[in-house]
Scaffold this motif. Structure first.
Motif, PDB file in Angstrom:
ATOM      1  N   GLY A  78       1.823   1.668 -15.201  1.00  0.00           N
ATOM      2  CA  GLY A  78       0.944   0.603 -14.433  1.00  0.00           C
ATOM      3  C   GLY A  78       1.712   0.128 -13.116  1.00  0.00           C
ATOM      4  N   ARG A  79       1.000  -0.609 -12.398  1.00  0.00           N
ATOM      5  CA  ARG A  79       1.426  -0.757 -11.184  1.00  0.00           C
ATOM      6  C   ARG A  79       1.261  -2.447 -11.007  1.00  0.00           C
ATOM      7  NH1 ARG A  79      -0.973   1.229  -5.792  1.00  0.00           N
ATOM      8  NH2 ARG A  79       1.269   0.974  -5.222  1.00  0.00           N
ATOM      9  N   SER A 101       5.527   1.082 -11.785  1.00  0.00           N
ATOM     10  CA  SER A 101       6.065   0.687 -10.538  1.00  0.00           C
ATOM     11  C   SER A 101       5.846  -0.707 -10.018  1.00  0.00           C
ATOM     12  CB  SER A 101       5.123   1.910  -9.475  1.00  0.00           C
ATOM     13  OG  SER A 101       3.787   1.353  -9.702  1.00  0.00           O
ATOM     14  N   VAL A 102       6.839  -1.049  -9.040  1.00  0.00           N
ATOM     15  CA  VAL A 102       6.844  -2.731  -8.856  1.00  0.00           C
ATOM     16  C   VAL A 102       6.744  -2.428  -7.244  1.00  0.00           C
ATOM     17  CG1 VAL A 102       7.765  -4.677  -9.034  1.00  0.00           C
ATOM     18  CG2 VAL A 102       8.060  -3.217 -10.820  1.00  0.00           C
ATOM     19  N   CYS A 103       6.019  -3.653  -6.473  1.00  0.00           N
ATOM     20  CA  CYS A 103       6.104  -3.740  -5.192  1.00  0.00           C
ATOM     21  C   CYS A 103       6.419  -5.289  -4.841  1.00  0.00           C
ATOM     22  CB  CYS A 103       4.647  -3.371  -4.627  1.00  0.00           C
ATOM     23  SG  CYS A 103       4.493  -3.692  -2.818  1.00  0.00           S
ATOM     24  N   GLN A 135      -6.852  -1.242  -1.692  1.00  0.00           N
ATOM     25  CA  GLN A 135      -7.640  -2.332  -2.289  1.00  0.00           C
ATOM     26  C   GLN A 135      -7.649  -2.065  -3.982  1.00  0.00           C
ATOM     27  OE1 GLN A 135     -11.342  -2.932  -0.607  1.00  0.00           O
ATOM     28  NE2 GLN A 135     -11.780  -4.807  -1.723  1.00  0.00           N
ATOM     29  N   HIS A 136      -7.771  -3.130  -4.626  1.00  0.00           N
ATOM     30  CA  HIS A 136      -7.542  -2.935  -6.231  1.00  0.00           C
ATOM     31  C   HIS A 136      -6.740  -1.627  -6.829  1.00  0.00           C
ATOM     32  CE1 HIS A 136     -10.756  -5.777  -5.232  1.00  0.00           C
ATOM     33  NE2 HIS A 136     -11.788  -4.882  -5.179  1.00  0.00           N
ATOM     34  N   SER A 137      -5.460  -1.573  -6.307  1.00  0.00           N
ATOM     35  CA  SER A 137      -4.629  -0.618  -6.911  1.00  0.00           C
ATOM     36  C   SER A 137      -3.483  -0.995  -7.602  1.00  0.00           C
ATOM     37  CB  SER A 137      -4.071   0.225  -5.343  1.00  0.00           C
ATOM     38  OG  SER A 137      -3.434  -0.769  -4.648  1.00  0.00           O
ATOM     39  N   PHE A 138      -3.587  -2.405  -7.874  1.00  0.00           N
ATOM     40  CA  PHE A 138      -2.596  -3.031  -8.817  1.00  0.00           C
ATOM     41  C   PHE A 138      -3.042  -3.173 -10.226  1.00  0.00           C
ATOM     42  CE2 PHE A 138      -0.615  -2.801  -4.955  1.00  0.00           C
ATOM     43  CZ  PHE A 138       0.756  -2.296  -5.075  1.00  0.00           C
ATOM     44  N   ASP A 139      -2.544  -2.825 -11.314  1.00  0.00           N
ATOM     45  CA  ASP A 139      -3.104  -3.343 -12.547  1.00  0.00           C
ATOM     46  C   ASP A 139      -2.954  -4.788 -13.043  1.00  0.00           C
ATOM     47  OD1 ASP A 139      -3.769  -0.480 -13.837  1.00  0.00           O
ATOM     48  OD2 ASP A 139      -1.758  -0.156 -13.169  1.00  0.00           O
ATOM     49  N   LEU A 140      -1.740  -5.205 -12.190  1.00  0.00           N
ATOM     50  CA  LEU A 140      -1.519  -6.886 -12.461  1.00  0.00           C
ATOM     51  C   LEU A 140      -0.752  -7.263 -11.139  1.00  0.00           C
ATOM     52  CD1 LEU A 140       0.100  -8.223 -15.879  1.00  0.00           C
ATOM     53  CD2 LEU A 140       0.404  -9.428 -13.622  1.00  0.00           C
ATOM     54  N   LEU A 163      -5.773  -6.914  -3.803  1.00  0.00           N
ATOM     55  CA  LEU A 163      -4.753  -5.946  -4.343  1.00  0.00           C
ATOM     56  C   LEU A 163      -5.005  -5.913  -6.027  1.00  0.00           C
ATOM     57  CD1 LEU A 163      -1.283  -7.305  -3.046  1.00  0.00           C
ATOM     58  CD2 LEU A 163      -2.419  -5.315  -2.358  1.00  0.00           C
ATOM     59  N   ALA A 164      -5.391  -6.855  -6.473  1.00  0.00           N
ATOM     60  CA  ALA A 164      -5.773  -6.757  -8.089  1.00  0.00           C
ATOM     61  C   ALA A 164      -6.925  -6.011  -8.494  1.00  0.00           C
ATOM     62  CB  ALA A 164      -5.623  -8.411  -8.577  1.00  0.00           C
TER      63      ALA A 164
END
Length: 217
Positions: A78-79, A101-103, A135-140, A163-164
């Motif tokens: 997950g991201r 992965s974390v941003c 866009q919309h590339s992070f799971d949470l 992002l979500a």
């Protein structure tokens, strides 16, 4: 900036002075981390809470609980996007979840010591993001808007929505409950975040999914 009380009486630095101050802090943080082994590069002590930048970080227990929740809920490979939540980011890195992965999106440039994980972020320009953040590339997405105001929440919400992919976890004042529901469709949770400093405003968590660490009200 995990949580900030909006106080008009706090002296404001000029943009030039603030940039110089942040550059100094970044240099200091880099020096503090150069002697660390790789697995300790993201320790909480690498960059510390700075009240001059109106930062009020979560307690260690709250940061740990939220970090575990994020890892559990984002799924394998997950991201996670941490918007104005540096202490959560640091705790996530400390847990060393290899497949996650974390941003970190954060105004404080001292966090540039975290390399490619760091993205400079100003809520006043919520969609001014690098192309790498699709866009919309992070799971949470977890976010803590830096001010308890409708304007700040609405602008931060633009970033969150961009992002979500699905799941959102918001940490902000209890007074923002109705706005969190109206703007982002989030429900208040039973879990109550605590801070290292005593704040006058009560803080709560809001989400659009059932949290593993508690149930929604």
């Amino acid at each position: 900036m995990d949580s900030i009380d909006d106080d008009d009486d706090v002296p404001q630095l000029s943009s030039h002075a603030l940039a110089a101050l942040q550059e100094f802090y970044a240099e200091q943080a880099q020096q503090n981390t150069e002697h660390l082994e790789p697995e300790h590069k993201f320790s909480v002590g690498a960059v510390e809470e700075d009240w001059q930048l109106s930062q009020f970080w979560y307690s260690d227990e709250t940061a740990l609980n939220l970090a575990k929740e994020l890892i559990q809920s984002c799924g394998e490979n997950g991201r996670i996007a941490c918007v104005s939540t540096p202490s959560i980011y640091q705790k996530l890195k400390g847990l060393s979840a290899e497949n996650i992965s974390v941003c970190l999106l954060e105004y404080d440039r001292r966090f540039s010591v975290y390399g490619d994980d760091y993205v400079f972020y100003d809520y006043n320009d919520p969609l001014n993001l690098p192309e790498s953040l699709e866009q919309h590339s992070f799971d949470l997405v977890i976010a803590d808007p830096p001010y308890l105001s409708e304007e700040c929440l609405r602008k931060t919400a633009k970033t969150i929505k961009f992002l979500a992919r699905s799941k959102v976890l918001l940490c902000t004042g209890a007074v923002m409950e109705d706005l969190a529901a109206t703007i982002l469709g989030l429900k208040i949770c039973k879990f109550v975040p605590k801070h290292t400093s005593s704040l006058a405003n009560e803080f709560r968590c809001y989400s659009n999914y059932p949290l593993g660490l508690d149930i929604q009200v």
